[in-house]
Every structure is written in structure tokens, then in C-alpha cells.
Design a protein around this motif. Sequence first.
Motif, mmCIF file in Angstrom:
data_model
loop_
_atom_site.group_PDB
_atom_site.id
_atom_site.type_symbol
_atom_site.label_atom_id
_atom_site.label_comp_id
_atom_site.label_asym_id
_atom_site.label_seq_id
_atom_site.Cartn_x
_atom_site.Cartn_y
_atom_site.Cartn_z
ATOM 1 N N LYS A 118 -9.160 -16.489 -16.102
ATOM 2 C CA LYS A 118 -8.798 -17.257 -14.907
ATOM 3 C C LYS A 118 -7.623 -16.611 -14.176
ATOM 4 N N SER A 119 -6.616 -16.160 -14.926
ATOM 5 C CA SER A 119 -5.427 -15.559 -14.333
ATOM 6 C C SER A 119 -5.754 -14.246 -13.629
ATOM 7 N N LEU A 120 -6.532 -13.389 -14.279
ATOM 8 C CA LEU A 120 -6.874 -12.096 -13.684
ATOM 9 C C LEU A 120 -7.772 -12.256 -12.463
ATOM 10 N N LEU A 121 -8.652 -13.233 -12.490
ATOM 11 C CA LEU A 121 -9.520 -13.464 -11.331
ATOM 12 C C LEU A 121 -8.719 -13.988 -10.141
ATOM 13 N N ARG A 122 -7.695 -14.779 -10.416
ATOM 14 C CA ARG A 122 -6.837 -15.260 -9.329
ATOM 15 C C ARG A 122 -6.155 -14.073 -8.639
ATOM 16 N N ILE A 123 -5.662 -13.127 -9.439
ATOM 17 C CA ILE A 123 -5.025 -11.932 -8.882
ATOM 18 C C ILE A 123 -6.038 -11.099 -8.099
ATOM 19 N N LYS A 124 -7.250 -10.959 -8.652
ATOM 20 C CA LYS A 124 -8.284 -10.175 -7.972
ATOM 21 C C LYS A 124 -8.642 -10.782 -6.620
ATOM 22 N N HIS A 125 -8.726 -12.102 -6.552
ATOM 23 C CA HIS A 125 -9.065 -12.751 -5.289
ATOM 24 C C HIS A 125 -7.990 -12.489 -4.232
ATOM 25 N N LEU A 126 -6.726 -12.465 -4.660
ATOM 26 C CA LEU A 126 -5.641 -12.150 -3.726
ATOM 27 C C LEU A 126 -5.752 -10.699 -3.253
ATOM 28 N N GLN A 127 -6.060 -9.783 -4.185
ATOM 29 C CA GLN A 127 -6.239 -8.377 -3.811
ATOM 30 C C GLN A 127 -7.403 -8.217 -2.843
ATOM 31 N N ASP A 128 -8.491 -8.930 -3.112
ATOM 32 C CA ASP A 128 -9.661 -8.855 -2.232
ATOM 33 C C ASP A 128 -9.316 -9.331 -0.824
ATOM 34 N N LYS A 129 -8.492 -10.367 -0.746
ATOM 35 C CA LYS A 129 -8.088 -10.899 0.559
ATOM 36 C C LYS A 129 -7.257 -9.872 1.319
ATOM 37 N N VAL A 130 -6.315 -9.234 0.607
ATOM 38 C CA VAL A 130 -5.474 -8.212 1.240
ATOM 39 C C VAL A 130 -6.328 -7.042 1.717
ATOM 40 N N LEU A 131 -7.277 -6.603 0.879
ATOM 41 C CA LEU A 131 -8.143 -5.486 1.250
ATOM 42 C C LEU A 131 -9.014 -5.840 2.452
ATOM 43 N N ALA A 132 -9.492 -7.088 2.490
ATOM 44 C CA ALA A 132 -10.318 -7.519 3.620
ATOM 45 C C ALA A 132 -9.508 -7.508 4.913
ATOM 46 N N GLU A 133 -8.258 -7.975 4.835
ATOM 47 C CA GLU A 133 -7.395 -7.971 6.019
ATOM 48 C C GLU A 133 -7.076 -6.544 6.449
ATOM 49 N N ARG A 134 -6.857 -5.671 5.451
ATOM 50 C CA ARG A 134 -6.606 -4.261 5.771
ATOM 51 C C ARG A 134 -7.815 -3.637 6.453
ATOM 52 N N ASN A 135 -9.003 -3.923 5.922
ATOM 53 C CA ASN A 135 -10.219 -3.359 6.503
ATOM 54 C C ASN A 135 -10.444 -3.861 7.927
ATOM 55 N N GLY A 153 4.375 8.613 -1.214
ATOM 56 C CA GLY A 153 5.621 9.368 -1.214
ATOM 57 C C GLY A 153 5.472 10.830 -1.564
ATOM 58 N N ASP A 154 4.346 11.204 -2.165
ATOM 59 C CA ASP A 154 4.070 12.607 -2.496
ATOM 60 C C ASP A 154 3.135 13.254 -1.483
ATOM 61 N N MET A 155 2.903 12.542 -0.379
ATOM 62 C CA MET A 155 2.030 13.004 0.708
ATOM 63 C C MET A 155 0.557 13.082 0.301
ATOM 64 N N LYS A 156 0.202 12.331 -0.747
ATOM 65 C CA LYS A 156 -1.203 12.210 -1.125
ATOM 66 C C LYS A 156 -1.870 11.161 -0.225
ATOM 67 N N ILE A 157 -3.135 11.391 0.107
ATOM 68 C CA ILE A 157 -3.871 10.481 0.983
ATOM 69 C C ILE A 157 -4.331 9.264 0.185
ATOM 70 N N ASN A 158 -3.815 8.091 0.555
ATOM 71 C CA ASN A 158 -4.222 6.839 -0.092
ATOM 72 C C ASN A 158 -5.333 6.138 0.668
ATOM 73 N N LEU A 159 -5.391 6.394 1.963
ATOM 74 C CA LEU A 159 -6.369 5.690 2.796
ATOM 75 C C LEU A 159 -6.628 6.517 4.045
ATOM 76 N N VAL A 160 -7.876 6.529 4.480
ATOM 77 C CA VAL A 160 -8.241 7.141 5.759
ATOM 78 C C VAL A 160 -9.305 6.261 6.394
ATOM 79 N N ASN A 161 -9.192 6.026 7.688
ATOM 80 C CA ASN A 161 -10.154 5.121 8.326
ATOM 81 C C ASN A 161 -11.462 5.837 8.653
ATOM 82 N N ARG A 162 -12.428 5.059 9.104
ATOM 83 C CA ARG A 162 -13.763 5.587 9.379
ATOM 84 C C ARG A 162 -13.717 6.691 10.434
ATOM 85 N N LYS A 163 -12.880 6.483 11.449
ATOM 86 C CA LYS A 163 -12.766 7.471 12.522
ATOM 87 C C LYS A 163 -12.236 8.797 11.983
ATOM 88 N N GLY A 164 -11.286 8.723 11.042
ATOM 89 C CA GLY A 164 -10.746 9.942 10.453
ATOM 90 C C GLY A 164 -11.806 10.742 9.723
#
Length: 253
Positions: A118-135, A153-164
Amino acid sequence: MHHRDKVLIVDDEQAIVELMGLYLKSDYDVIPAYSGQEALDKVKAEKPDIILLDVMMPDMNGYEVCRVLKTSVETQFLPVVMVTALSGKDDRIKGIEVGADEFLGKPVNRLELVTRVKSLLRIKHLQDKVLAERNEAMNYLDIAGFVVFVLDGDMKINLVNRKGNEVLGYDEFELIGHDFVKFLVPEEKCTELQDELTKIISGESEPPEFAEHVVLAKDGKEIPMRWYDVVLMDDDGEITGILRSGEDLSKFE
């Protein structure tokens, strides 16, 4: 209809799978798997919300399964609970190293199992919400026609949008994890740009109003871009990376 989360239970002993399933089936859809490879197949086919994963299995052990899941962009945020009779400190450290989110000892205690899930699923649902808002935000940027990169901070690519990906000719997750400068910038320009971005990330200098430099597409073509940089900060005000939005200047040529 109320959405029921899916719990994938993985153990080579059928009795253990059935027992944990009995504890959880009133609140969740339970998916059984009896080997490491079957677990990976079920993850692709069933898209579970959480995995209860036995460690000691004959073909592919739980550590190996967890490592595969946590190194995949598509499943890196999928909660994994290692269920094991092993109680040594080294075993737990090994689980942490491969990305396990929680641990349960055997024999499994019903209350502890239900509470952890139950606890881990609650955290996952919050992460899913953040990812949905980001998308959703990224979709707006796609419509605006800007290339967007998020660098750590190491200049590694964490995210790139569809246009990129579209402008540079890459598949959806192909650029993730690569060093932005070393991978996308012509060699003769690398040192200069790396110095500039390092100063921004360290807080030594402010981002300029804009900067212009080319990037390399997958086919080797140089694409002129105008870049707008914004520093990203954590809750303590520490710089964690850079958001780079770029405008393709070749369309004006």
C-alpha cells in the motif's frame, strides 16, 4: 469502474505465490510468475504497478531481474519488493545496489506485506502524477516547436522532448544517459561549451540571454541552434542541472 492496481508476484514455489496472492487479491489484481524470465515477460505484457520478487530462483535470480528492470527507462520507477529468506547484511546491500525499493522476509507476515504494498503504491501514484504533468508540459513545448533537454549536474541527458528526438533523428529513449556535450557537440566545440555549462552548473556564472552553437544529428549533419538555458534547483536552492530549450535555426536559412 474503480481502477485496481496490478501486483506481479514472482516465486518459483507455487505455494508461496498463492499465499501472497490470497493476502492481496481482495484489493488488487494479482498476476503470478514462477521464474525470472516469466516475470520480465509478464512486466511487458501486463504492465504491473508493483512487483513482489523472490531472490532465489533457478534460471534468473531476483537480483538479475531487478537490475534489468531498474536499468530500463520504461520500468526504472516500477516498485520492486525483494522477498527473501536471506537475512544477511550483504544480501540486503546487494538488493539495494540493483535498485530494490523494499525488502520482506520469509515467511511473509500478512500485515507487513499489505502495509508495504500500500505504501509503495501510494508513492508510485504520486510519481505517475508528476510524470503526467511533466509530459503535459513537454507536449506544450512540442507544439511550440522547441527542442528541450534536461541535463543533470554531470551534463548527462535525463530527458529530451519529442521535438528534440525528431530534429536530431533519434528514437524516444536513445539519447537518455548520454553526455550532452560529448555526444551531440562537434569535437572542436566541446571544450568551450563544457567550460561554459560547468560554470553555470557550479553557480560560478549566470546563463546568458541565449547562446548559439550547432549540435550533431544522428546522421552526422550539423544543425544550428539558438539555446536558452535555465538552471534547475532542489528544495534547498542547490543547482541540480540545466534545462536547455533550443530553436532550430536551419528553418530560417
